[in-house]
Scaffold this motif. Structure first.
Motif, mmCIF file in Angstrom:
data_model
loop_
_atom_site.group_PDB
_atom_site.id
_atom_site.type_symbol
_atom_site.label_atom_id
_atom_site.label_comp_id
_atom_site.label_asym_id
_atom_site.label_seq_id
_atom_site.Cartn_x
_atom_site.Cartn_y
_atom_site.Cartn_z
ATOM 1 N N SER A 42 0.388 -1.414 -0.063
ATOM 2 C CA SER A 42 -0.189 -0.460 -0.116
ATOM 3 C C SER A 42 1.147 1.046 0.165
ATOM 4 C CB SER A 42 -1.030 0.340 0.892
ATOM 5 O OG SER A 42 -0.070 -0.139 2.177
ATOM 6 N N GLU A 43 1.526 1.380 1.005
ATOM 7 C CA GLU A 43 2.435 2.621 0.404
ATOM 8 C C GLU A 43 3.228 2.721 -0.647
ATOM 9 O OE1 GLU A 43 4.850 4.329 3.310
ATOM 10 O OE2 GLU A 43 2.414 3.965 3.738
ATOM 11 N N TYR A 44 3.493 2.084 -1.733
ATOM 12 C CA TYR A 44 4.364 1.807 -2.099
ATOM 13 C C TYR A 44 3.340 1.606 -3.828
ATOM 14 C CZ TYR A 44 8.677 2.104 -0.239
ATOM 15 O OH TYR A 44 9.910 2.352 0.418
ATOM 16 N N GLU A 45 2.050 1.464 -3.698
ATOM 17 C CA GLU A 45 0.739 1.814 -4.417
ATOM 18 C C GLU A 45 0.915 3.268 -5.028
ATOM 19 O OE1 GLU A 45 -3.509 0.883 -4.895
ATOM 20 O OE2 GLU A 45 -2.615 0.505 -3.460
ATOM 21 N N ASN A 46 0.569 4.135 -3.620
ATOM 22 C CA ASN A 46 0.545 5.318 -3.756
ATOM 23 C C ASN A 46 2.191 6.094 -3.449
ATOM 24 O OD1 ASN A 46 -1.885 5.830 -5.033
ATOM 25 N ND2 ASN A 46 -2.086 5.222 -3.278
ATOM 26 N N ALA A 47 3.597 5.748 -4.216
ATOM 27 C CA ALA A 47 4.522 6.136 -3.884
ATOM 28 C C ALA A 47 5.108 7.713 -3.012
ATOM 29 C CB ALA A 47 5.984 5.348 -5.179
ATOM 30 N N LYS A 48 5.455 7.561 -2.021
ATOM 31 C CA LYS A 48 5.735 8.987 -1.288
ATOM 32 C C LYS A 48 7.459 9.329 -2.823
ATOM 33 C CE LYS A 48 4.053 8.366 2.132
ATOM 34 N NZ LYS A 48 3.517 6.710 2.809
ATOM 35 N N VAL A 49 8.341 8.415 -3.064
ATOM 36 C CA VAL A 49 9.079 8.667 -3.179
ATOM 37 C C VAL A 49 9.407 8.616 -5.348
ATOM 38 C CG1 VAL A 49 12.452 8.685 -3.453
ATOM 39 C CG2 VAL A 49 10.541 9.060 -1.645
ATOM 40 N N VAL A 50 10.137 9.459 -6.196
ATOM 41 C CA VAL A 50 8.470 9.094 -7.582
ATOM 42 C C VAL A 50 10.231 8.727 -7.770
ATOM 43 C CG1 VAL A 50 9.837 10.527 -9.599
ATOM 44 C CG2 VAL A 50 8.957 11.997 -8.121
ATOM 45 N N GLY A 51 10.145 7.294 -8.712
ATOM 46 C CA GLY A 51 10.536 6.140 -8.934
ATOM 47 C C GLY A 51 10.478 4.983 -8.864
ATOM 48 N N THR A 52 10.151 4.586 -7.018
ATOM 49 C CA THR A 52 10.253 4.110 -6.165
ATOM 50 C C THR A 52 8.044 2.807 -6.956
ATOM 51 O OG1 THR A 52 8.709 5.191 -4.398
ATOM 52 C CG2 THR A 52 11.455 4.592 -4.801
ATOM 53 N N GLU A 53 8.054 2.792 -7.484
ATOM 54 C CA GLU A 53 6.359 1.911 -8.124
ATOM 55 C C GLU A 53 6.663 0.776 -8.343
ATOM 56 O OE1 GLU A 53 7.313 4.850 -9.535
ATOM 57 O OE2 GLU A 53 5.444 6.646 -9.377
ATOM 58 N N GLY A 54 7.660 0.482 -8.551
ATOM 59 C CA GLY A 54 8.535 -1.020 -9.243
ATOM 60 C C GLY A 54 8.018 -1.978 -8.135
ATOM 61 N N VAL A 55 8.525 -1.061 -6.648
ATOM 62 C CA VAL A 55 7.898 -1.612 -5.648
ATOM 63 C C VAL A 55 6.879 -2.365 -5.606
ATOM 64 C CG1 VAL A 55 8.473 -2.287 -3.570
ATOM 65 C CG2 VAL A 55 9.988 -0.612 -4.186
ATOM 66 N N PHE A 56 6.137 -1.828 -5.981
ATOM 67 C CA PHE A 56 4.486 -2.250 -5.812
ATOM 68 C C PHE A 56 3.898 -3.356 -6.778
ATOM 69 C CE2 PHE A 56 0.560 -2.282 -7.776
ATOM 70 C CZ PHE A 56 -0.181 -2.515 -6.917
ATOM 71 N N VAL A 57 4.906 -2.843 -7.793
ATOM 72 C CA VAL A 57 4.429 -4.187 -9.337
ATOM 73 C C VAL A 57 5.127 -4.834 -8.608
ATOM 74 C CG1 VAL A 57 5.245 -5.206 -10.921
ATOM 75 C CG2 VAL A 57 4.725 -2.320 -11.081
ATOM 76 N N HIS A 58 6.074 -5.398 -8.012
ATOM 77 C CA HIS A 58 6.799 -6.773 -7.676
ATOM 78 C C HIS A 58 6.091 -7.099 -6.152
ATOM 79 C CE1 HIS A 58 10.079 -8.478 -5.285
ATOM 80 N NE2 HIS A 58 9.504 -8.716 -4.325
ATOM 81 N N MET A 59 5.135 -6.445 -6.034
ATOM 82 C CA MET A 59 4.449 -6.823 -4.700
ATOM 83 C C MET A 59 3.476 -7.590 -4.792
ATOM 84 S SD MET A 59 6.531 -6.509 -1.141
ATOM 85 C CE MET A 59 5.156 -7.151 -0.108
ATOM 86 N N ALA A 60 3.354 -7.067 -5.760
ATOM 87 C CA ALA A 60 1.861 -7.966 -6.507
ATOM 88 C C ALA A 60 2.492 -8.670 -7.373
ATOM 89 C CB ALA A 60 1.023 -6.534 -6.783
ATOM 90 N N GLU A 61 2.982 -8.753 -7.820
ATOM 91 C CA GLU A 61 3.772 -10.140 -8.343
ATOM 92 C C GLU A 61 4.240 -10.915 -8.148
ATOM 93 O OE1 GLU A 61 4.868 -8.346 -13.380
ATOM 94 O OE2 GLU A 61 6.580 -8.618 -11.783
ATOM 95 N N LYS A 62 4.471 -10.904 -7.182
ATOM 96 C CA LYS A 62 5.370 -12.412 -6.209
ATOM 97 C C LYS A 62 4.526 -13.015 -4.946
ATOM 98 C CE LYS A 62 9.259 -13.277 -3.480
ATOM 99 N NZ LYS A 62 11.452 -13.074 -2.685
ATOM 100 N N TYR A 63 3.037 -11.675 -4.096
ATOM 101 C CA TYR A 63 3.002 -12.076 -3.705
ATOM 102 C C TYR A 63 1.514 -11.971 -3.035
ATOM 103 C CZ TYR A 63 7.403 -11.129 -0.635
ATOM 104 O OH TYR A 63 8.410 -11.310 -0.714
ATOM 105 N N TYR A 64 0.690 -11.183 -4.332
ATOM 106 C CA TYR A 64 -0.776 -10.981 -4.365
ATOM 107 C C TYR A 64 -1.461 -11.581 -5.938
ATOM 108 C CZ TYR A 64 -1.290 -7.324 -1.111
ATOM 109 O OH TYR A 64 -1.664 -6.648 0.204
ATOM 110 N N LEU A 65 -0.695 -11.669 -7.297
ATOM 111 C CA LEU A 65 -0.888 -12.196 -8.234
ATOM 112 C C LEU A 65 -0.891 -14.404 -7.765
ATOM 113 C CD1 LEU A 65 -0.499 -10.390 -10.617
ATOM 114 C CD2 LEU A 65 -2.620 -9.803 -9.448
ATOM 115 N N THR A 66 0.360 -14.351 -7.051
ATOM 116 C CA THR A 66 1.113 -15.627 -6.922
ATOM 117 C C THR A 66 -0.293 -16.497 -6.268
ATOM 118 O OG1 THR A 66 2.414 -15.304 -5.249
ATOM 119 C CG2 THR A 66 3.238 -15.501 -7.178
#
Length: 470
Positions: free
Chosen positions: A263-287
């Protein structure tokens, strides 16, 4: 914290009792508080966010200050509060989940000092600790700090098996040994930082979900990822996966860590860190490792599909639109060292506020090789042209889809307006979802840093077989 879909889903699941488990027994907590009568008090626990409180029970206070919190539904372990009328004062209780029936008495004028506990070793230990610390600090003296540290160490050793000691450990900072010296005689600050980070979580038991219901976990996570982890996706992902691995034996703790980071990186506070959300979604949610409904998984998948092609360092998809004269204008057709894409709605209040700032940015920086393409995502051609005219944005490039074929939400991740991308000369994304207030600072920092690194690059020397000039 602003919650996206992930945050809303988790909090809904939490309130429905989906994620968190508790012991299979009821509870009875009797209390007598001098100074209260004929009123009500609320029993609840700290939430993951120290700014929230979850109410679990309410009890009526009689004329003698007595009340009983009782229920057949199990209470999960954690650090609990009895909120007094007005909710500005409270009694803290350690609820281990094992001592489910106990009582306490106290004077509301001096709650800690007057506390008497029956039937709960945890709370006896908890209040003994607080009163001893109060005695040491009130005594003052030059050695008060040493007395405090000595008592604390002894307490942790003596009460090692209690939940109270675990709470204390979870709140403590790492104790840093004397740092080695650098050749210049100064302490090695890098060593200190690395030691602090490496031992930051030493006292936190990730296998105990009772710590979720304390005020410690979220502030510790916020500090760790804000101050101790380099804010680039690879570094964040490495540390995230390591923490989740620590919590793997406890389903609730693991679920919370996954939720929090996602949730923190879905709306990332630091520019360029949205890739963390994609990683979390793909590794933990979509699996399926993180349990969510089929509908939630579908929606997360759609969000990832929208974001993934638009992460920093990706070449942005091309888009051809029409300018005010209905001539074609495309993102990839813009010849510029840098391109700013400004997706907006002509009638959006925030977009109207951003227009003068966008114009100021362009006027200030146009000589440095930047161009701005302002893309109206909706409304009518008349609204679009009126916006350009009203805010005197004629010097910018403009684009509009007269055929309404562009789905800006899915194709460019425009879920709110304005949405700003910054591209390099190859149309590689160097920043996404950039706030207009930060655009000028980011652009000039990036441009100057990039120019400096290019200038500092070593010149190529002649190869061994080449002829040298004379």
């Amino acid at each position: 914290m602003k919650k996206g879909f992930i945050g809303r889903w988790f909090m809904t699941a939490l309130l429905l009792g989906v994620c968190l488990s508790a012991s299979a027994q009821g509870y009875r907590i009797e209390a007598t508080l001098k100074g209260l009568k004929d009123t009500s008090c609320i029993l609840g626990h700290y939430s993951y966010s120290n700014k929230q409180f979850f109410s679990k029970d309410t009890a009526r206070v009689d004329a003698s200050g007595r009340m009983v919190f009782e229920g057949n539904t199990p209470l999960p372990g954690g650090l609990y509060l009895v909120l007094l009328p007005g909710q500005r004062r409270w009694v803290e209780l350690v609820y281990s989940g094992k001592e489910t029936h106990f009582s306490f008495e106290a004077d509301t004028a001096e709650i800690v000092k007057s506390m008497v506990i029956k039937g709960s070793k945890e709370n006896e230990v908890f209040y003994t600790y607080q009163n001893e610390l109060r005695r040491i600090m009130e005594g003052g003296g030059a050695d008060a700090q040493k007395q405090f540290m000595d008592y604390q160490k002894g307490f942790l050793k003596e009460q090692a098996g209690t939940f109270t000691s675990k709470l204390l450990k979870a709140s403590l900072e790492p104790e840093i040994p004397t740092a080695p010296k650098l050749p210049n005689g100064k302490s090695d600050s890098t060593w200190v930082f690395n030691y602090y980070k490496a031992h930051y979580w030493d006292g936190f038991d990730f296998t105990d979900d009772r710590l979720l219901r304390t005020p410690f976990i979220q502030p510790k996570l916020e500090r760790y990822f804000k101050d101790l982890v380099v804010q680039v996706p690879d570094s964040i992902i490495k540390d995230v996966d390591a923490l989740i691995k620590k919590a793997a034996p406890n389903k609730d703790m693991k679920s919370y860590l996954i939720y929090y980071i996602t949730s923190e990186y879905e709306n990332a506070k630091v520019v360029g860190t949205e890739g963390v959300f994609v990683h979390m979604a793909e590794k933990y949610y979509l699996t399926g490792e993180m349990e969510v409904s089929a509908d939630a998984r579908r929606r997360i998948g759609e969000r990832v599909a929208s974001m993934k092609p638009l992460l920093v360092d990706k070449i942005i998809p091309n888009l051809t639109l029409s300018d005010p004269e209905k001539k074609p204008v495309s993102i990839h057709g813009i010849k510029a060292d840098y391109t700013v894409l400004f997706f907006y709605s002509p009638t959006c209040g925030h977009c109207k506020e951003a227009a003068p700032k966008l114009k100021e940015f362009y006027e200030k920086n146009k000589a440095t090789g930047v161009k701005v393409l302002a893309i109206a995502t909706d409304q009518s051609p008349e609204d679009w042209k009126q916006y350009v005219s009203t805010y005197k944005l004629g010097d910018l490039l403009h684009g509009y889809d007269y055929n309404f074929r562009t789905d800006y939400r899915t194709q460019f991740d425009v879920f709110s307006t304005p949405t700003i991308y910054v591209l390099d000369k190859n149309k590689k994304i160097i920043a996404r979802r950039m706030p207009i207030e930060q655009l000028d600072d980011f652009y000039n920092f990036y441009r100057k840093s990039h120019a400096a690194s290019s200038t500092a690059a070593p010149k190529k020397t002649a190869s061994a077989g080449s002829k040298s000039s004379k």
